[in-house]
Enzyme design. Structure first.
Site, PDB file in Angstrom:
ATOM      1  N   GLY A   1       0.947  -0.937   0.303  1.00  0.00           N
ATOM      2  CA  GLY A   1      -0.144   0.218  -0.077  1.00  0.00           C
ATOM      3  C   GLY A   1       0.423   1.233   0.069  1.00  0.00           C
TER       4      GLY A   1
ATOM      5  CD  GLU B   1       1.660   0.220   7.260  1.00  0.00           C
ATOM      6  OE1 GLU B   1       0.842   0.538   6.006  1.00  0.00           O
ATOM      7  OE2 GLU B   1       0.786  -0.422   8.334  1.00  0.00           O
ATOM      8  CG  ASP B   2      -1.047   1.658   3.446  1.00  0.00           C
ATOM      9  OD1 ASP B   2      -0.695   1.108   4.288  1.00  0.00           O
ATOM     10  OD2 ASP B   2      -2.130   0.678   2.749  1.00  0.00           O
TER      11      ASP B   2
ATOM     12  CG  ASP C   1      -7.904  -0.748  10.436  1.00  0.00           C
ATOM     13  OD1 ASP C   1      -8.560  -0.222  11.269  1.00  0.00           O
ATOM     14  OD2 ASP C   1      -8.685  -0.794   9.553  1.00  0.00           O
TER      15      ASP C   1
ATOM     16  CE  LYS D   1      -9.158   2.658   8.017  1.00  0.00           C
ATOM     17  NZ  LYS D   1     -10.287   1.190   7.328  1.00  0.00           N
TER      18      LYS D   1
ATOM     19  CB  VAL E   1      -9.793   4.733   2.703  1.00  0.00           C
ATOM     20  CG1 VAL E   1     -11.120   5.445   3.477  1.00  0.00           C
ATOM     21  CG2 VAL E   1      -8.925   4.228   3.185  1.00  0.00           C
TER      22      VAL E   1
ATOM     23  CG  ASP F   1      -5.762  -3.662  -1.666  1.00  0.00           C
ATOM     24  OD1 ASP F   1      -5.349  -2.820  -0.435  1.00  0.00           O
ATOM     25  OD2 ASP F   1      -5.883  -5.121  -1.932  1.00  0.00           O
TER      26      ASP F   1
ATOM     27  NE  ARG G   1      -2.018  -2.819  -4.516  1.00  0.00           N
ATOM     28  CZ  ARG G   1      -2.155  -3.195  -2.631  1.00  0.00           C
ATOM     29  NH1 ARG G   1      -2.336  -1.726  -2.538  1.00  0.00           N
ATOM     30  NH2 ARG G   1      -2.858  -4.108  -2.121  1.00  0.00           N
TER      31      ARG G   1
HETATM   32  P1  IMP Z   1      -3.418  -2.679  10.291  1.00  0.00           P
HETATM   33  O1  IMP Z   1      -2.138  -3.346  11.307  1.00  0.00           O
HETATM   34  O2  IMP Z   1      -4.236  -2.615  11.149  1.00  0.00           O
HETATM   35  O3  IMP Z   1      -2.511  -1.269  11.844  1.00  0.00           O
HETATM   36  O4  IMP Z   1      -3.608  -2.379   9.331  1.00  0.00           O
HETATM   37  C1  IMP Z   1      -2.933  -1.833   7.972  1.00  0.00           C
HETATM   38  C2  IMP Z   1      -2.428  -2.114   7.480  1.00  0.00           C
HETATM   39  O5  IMP Z   1      -3.882  -2.684   7.067  1.00  0.00           O
HETATM   40  C3  IMP Z   1      -2.529  -1.742   6.058  1.00  0.00           C
HETATM   41  O6  IMP Z   1      -1.250  -1.172   5.667  1.00  0.00           O
HETATM   42  C4  IMP Z   1      -3.101  -1.564   4.928  1.00  0.00           C
HETATM   43  O7  IMP Z   1      -2.748  -2.825   3.810  1.00  0.00           O
HETATM   44  C5  IMP Z   1      -4.859  -2.731   5.815  1.00  0.00           C
HETATM   45  N1  IMP Z   1      -5.604  -1.595   5.197  1.00  0.00           N
HETATM   46  C6  IMP Z   1      -6.094  -1.436   6.508  1.00  0.00           C
HETATM   47  N2  IMP Z   1      -7.035  -0.237   6.878  1.00  0.00           N
HETATM   48  C7  IMP Z   1      -7.518   0.270   5.167  1.00  0.00           C
HETATM   49  C8  IMP Z   1      -8.526   0.762   4.236  1.00  0.00           C
HETATM   50  O8  IMP Z   1      -9.236   1.265   4.628  1.00  0.00           O
HETATM   51  N3  IMP Z   1      -7.995   0.465   3.231  1.00  0.00           N
HETATM   52  C9  IMP Z   1      -7.220   0.238   2.023  1.00  0.00           C
HETATM   53  N4  IMP Z   1      -6.048  -1.022   3.103  1.00  0.00           N
HETATM   54  C10 IMP Z   1      -6.231  -1.423   4.767  1.00  0.00           C
END
Ligand code: IMP
Length: 187
Positions: A56, A111-112, A115, A143, A165, A171, A177
């Protein structure tokens, strides 16, 4: 398959789901410039290593470093936690290791989107034992209401609601993307 115009959509219909604009290309690029300026000031005289988290973060990292006025290097981790789903599996898989030596280096993880914070925590735990001089995190999106892990994000592009998103690197089942703006799943 629907024809995708990479530039602008009022709404994007993907199967039964509708996505609407959240952040336009102009707004994203303006903020990325500001983050690049801030990082240039913070790392003046240093040579940071930007570590992008694939897939991402590739567009954000590319635009960010074009706005960083410092000697810098780039490397990538590749992680998987979502598969093709919209909810994290809760487990992170390392699909590609770093190639550079981070010992004694100033690291900026890119990071993109953050979450739950699990991916960032996973990466910090991989890098810390290699004794970097410093380690910070830049994420285009966060988020805040979804954060479950105690992680510090030093450079935040935008705080957004806890909704799915797509676009600008993010994606939907590996597609979209290449959209220049970011779209959010509408109710
Ligand atoms: P985390 O490990 O829960 O913080 O999630 C981070 C990863 O989840 C990001 O690098 C994304 O690849 C993916 N991700 C989380 N939310 C979204 C979203 O809304 N759209 C697309 N990818 C997401």
């Amino acid at each position: 398959m629907a024809e995708i115009n990479i530039a602008v959509h009022d709404r994007l219909v993907i199967g039964t789901e509708v996505f609407v604009p959240l952040l336009t290309e102009d707004v994203i690029q303006k903020r990325v410039k500001e983050l690049g300026k801030q990082i240039s000031e913070d790392y003046a005289g240093k040579a940071p290593v930007f570590i992008g988290v694939l897939n991402g973060a590739f567009l954000f990292l590319a635009d960010l470093i074009k706005n960083v006025n410092a000697d810098c290097e780039v490397d990538f981790f590749k992680l998987s936690s979502y598969g093709d789903e919209k909810i994290s599996s809760g487990k992170v898989k390392l699909l590609k290791e770093l190639n550079c030596d981070v010992n004694g280096r100033d690291i900026i993880i890119v990071e993109d989107i953050v979450d739950s914070g699990l991916s960032i925590k996973f990466i910090e735990e991989l890098i810390s034992p290699q004794n970097p001089a410093s380690m910070r995190v830049a994420s285009l999106l966060v988020k805040p209401n979804s954060l479950r892990y105690n992680v510090k994000i030093d450079y935040i592009g935008f705080e957004i609601p806890s909704k799915y998103v797509i676009g600008y690197g993010l994606d939907n089942a590996q597609k979209y993307r290449n959209l220049r703006s970011i779209y959010v799943l509408s109710e």
